[in-house]
Design an enzyme around this catalytic site. Structure first.
Site, PDB file in Angstrom:
ATOM      1  N   HIS A   1     -53.264  18.495   5.376  1.00  0.00           N
ATOM      2  CA  HIS A   1     -52.992  16.803   5.406  1.00  0.00           C
ATOM      3  C   HIS A   1     -54.008  15.975   6.366  1.00  0.00           C
ATOM      4  CE1 HIS A   1     -48.590  17.730   4.402  1.00  0.00           C
ATOM      5  NE2 HIS A   1     -48.622  16.261   4.626  1.00  0.00           N
TER       6      HIS A   1
ATOM      7  N   GLU B   1      -8.998   1.269   5.686  1.00  0.00           N
ATOM      8  CA  GLU B   1      -9.478   0.796   4.602  1.00  0.00           C
ATOM      9  C   GLU B   1      -9.229  -0.745   4.745  1.00  0.00           C
ATOM     10  OE1 GLU B   1      -8.533   1.684  -0.156  1.00  0.00           O
ATOM     11  OE2 GLU B   1      -6.981   1.996   1.163  1.00  0.00           O
ATOM     12  N   HIS B   2      -8.260  -1.191   4.860  1.00  0.00           N
ATOM     13  CA  HIS B   2      -7.337  -2.764   4.619  1.00  0.00           C
ATOM     14  C   HIS B   2      -6.958  -3.236   5.836  1.00  0.00           C
ATOM     15  CE1 HIS B   2      -6.749  -1.537   0.441  1.00  0.00           C
ATOM     16  NE2 HIS B   2      -7.674  -2.437  -0.232  1.00  0.00           N
TER      17      HIS B   2
ATOM     18  N   ASP C   1      -7.129  -7.262  -3.597  1.00  0.00           N
ATOM     19  CA  ASP C   1      -7.396  -6.076  -5.049  1.00  0.00           C
ATOM     20  C   ASP C   1      -8.079  -6.568  -6.587  1.00  0.00           C
ATOM     21  OD1 ASP C   1      -6.870  -4.026  -3.680  1.00  0.00           O
ATOM     22  OD2 ASP C   1      -4.221  -3.759  -3.994  1.00  0.00           O
TER      23      ASP C   1
ATOM     24  N   GLN D   1       0.567  -1.457   0.323  1.00  0.00           N
ATOM     25  CA  GLN D   1      -0.156   0.149   0.054  1.00  0.00           C
ATOM     26  C   GLN D   1       1.056   1.485  -0.021  1.00  0.00           C
ATOM     27  OE1 GLN D   1      -3.329  -0.085  -0.319  1.00  0.00           O
ATOM     28  NE2 GLN D   1      -2.582  -2.475  -1.077  1.00  0.00           N
TER      29      GLN D   1
ATOM     30  N   HIS E   1       1.824   2.948  -3.370  1.00  0.00           N
ATOM     31  CA  HIS E   1       0.354   3.536  -4.028  1.00  0.00           C
ATOM     32  C   HIS E   1       0.653   4.749  -4.278  1.00  0.00           C
ATOM     33  CE1 HIS E   1      -2.987   1.226  -5.629  1.00  0.00           C
ATOM     34  NE2 HIS E   1      -2.563   0.042  -4.189  1.00  0.00           N
TER      35      HIS E   1
END
Length: 423
Positions: A412, A319-320, A353, A251, A254
């Site tokens: 109403h 996230e992971h 992934d 990661q 990235h």
């Protein structure tokens, strides 16, 4: 990597996107131009930002056929198998409409309807991301979306990468466009002469794509505003330091703002992982990016127990998350906040992934506290269905009128009263 006690834990409170007012203004200008000038603006921006002059925005069938034939047949088989796995996983998420009837004859229910149209954004430029194609398109196909458009920035040759076109074709996309950036988001949100307007836009992109998605939300729906990637590993003394280091770096490569965190009960493992990260960093092709990410957003925290480690993970809401312990399943129930959870030493993050079948479009920047991975529900909407019976209205009409008058909404109340008067 820095080894520190858990008392030094800092939340990963990194903004989903770090932007300046100048960037936002640029995005607003692009969106307005696309909205008013349509295709003309798209051609101009493609020439300005991508450095290519196009004669047509849409990918032709010949281009798709050439892309598939140019790829190694083994690679086409791998993409196809990955697509099958992703399709199988997402088929399990499909919901059905449902109805029930009360004793008084009232029918209530929920009607599940797929969206009419969806735009899938696939990042481009220096790299090709066929996996992003599969993850964005297949849940929409499974949901029953009729029109799925793919957009991605062209290369200098004026084409989309062969792998992207092949993956799109395998996933079931019928129409693809050679446009990227904020202008692509504008085209999908507002529609142009060539690009139909869509009801939802999904897929990751750069800062300009993220800002554009934020701006068009409301005109159409979006999946999320994605931030930099994150991985957290919780491990005990039985874990393999080489595996953990490799996964943290998967990661870190990235983006310089990617986060990589290890939470462990073992000081020995912490030291081994820190050493392994340095050794493996030296051999990475993208080591400059990974070094910066590890330096600024890489940490190892020592905890007293796995239960405390789970609390730390829930605070981070990564996230992971990889659980590398002697008994990963025993810890799963204690995890509340994580986008994707990988159990055991063979469940490396890249498995998710690319190939396992789960979706890799995941909540980032701590948003796993309240949001989910991209899924089939994201491509459907639900309508409430109500058929009130005459008996039910007789029994409950006065209560409904009273409730309406409590809120000061006389019309109403009268809408109910006129029906009661007729009985």
């Amino acid at each position: 990597m820095k080894i520190q006690p858990v008392t030094e834990l800092k939340n990963l409170e990194r903004s989903v996107e770090q932007n300046t007012e100048k960037q936002r203004k640029a995005v607003l200008d692009i969106l307005q131009n696309v909205k008013t000038k349509g295709d003309k603006a798209l051609f101009q921006y493609t020439e300005t930002f991508d450095g290519v002059s196009l004669s047509s925005l849409e990918v032709t069938k010949n281009e798709i056929d050439e892309a598939i034939s140019s790829l190694d047949s083994k690679m086409v088989e791998i993409i196809s198998e990955a697509a099958d796995n992703i399709r199988e996983y997402h088929e399990k998420q499909r919901r059905q409409s449902w109805f029930f009837t009360r004793e008084d004859g009232t029918l209530l229910g929920q009607k599940v309807t797929p969206l009419d149209s969806v735009g899938v954004y696939v990042p481009g430029g220096t790299a090709a991301y066929p996996s992003s194609v599969l993850m964005g398109v297949i849940p929409a196909v499974v949901a029953g979306v009729e029109e799925i458009l793919l957009v991605s920035p062209p290369g200098k040759d004026g084409k989309l990468p062969s792998a992207v076109l092949a993956a799109a074709s395998i996933a079931g996309v019928k129409r693809m466009f050679k446009i990227g950036g904020a202008q692509a988001i504008g085209a999908l949100a507002y529609g142009t002469e060539s690009v139909p307007k869509t009801d939802k836009i999904v897929g990751p992109g750069n800062i300009f794509v993220a800002l554009a998605k934020r701006e068009v939300f409301g005109v159409c729906d979006i999946d999320m505003i994605a931030g930099p990637s994150e991985i957290a590993v919780i491990a005990d003394e039985t874990a393999n330091a080489r595996y953990i280091a490799a996964d943290l770096l998967s990661q870190a490569e990235h983006d310089p703002r990617s986060a990589a965190v290890l939470v462990t009960t073992s000081k020995v493992l912490a030291e081994e992982v820190a050493t392994e990260v340095e050794l493996q960093l030296a051999e990475l092709p993208r080591k400059d990016i990974a070094i910066e990410a590890i330096r600024d957003h890489g940490s190892i925290y020592i905890v007293n127990s796995l239960e405390e480690g789970a609390e730390v993970i829930n605070q981070i809401a990564p996230e992971h998350l990889e659980i590398m312990t002697k008994d990963p399943m025993s810890l799963l129930g204690k995890i509340k906040h994580a986008g994707a959870i990988f159990l055991g030493e063979y469940s490396s993050e890249p498995v998710g992934d690319y190939f396992a079948g789960s979706n890799h479009v995941l909540p980032t920047s701590g948003t796993a506290r309240f949001s989910s991975p991209l899924n089939v529900d994201d491509f459907t909407k639900k309508s409430s269905v109500i058929r009130y019976s005459e008996q039910a209205l007789k029994e409950n009409g006065e209560k409904i009128s009273a409730f309406a008058r409590l809120e000061g909404l006389e019309a109403h109340a009268r809408a109910i009263d006129v029906r009661l008067e007729d009985k």
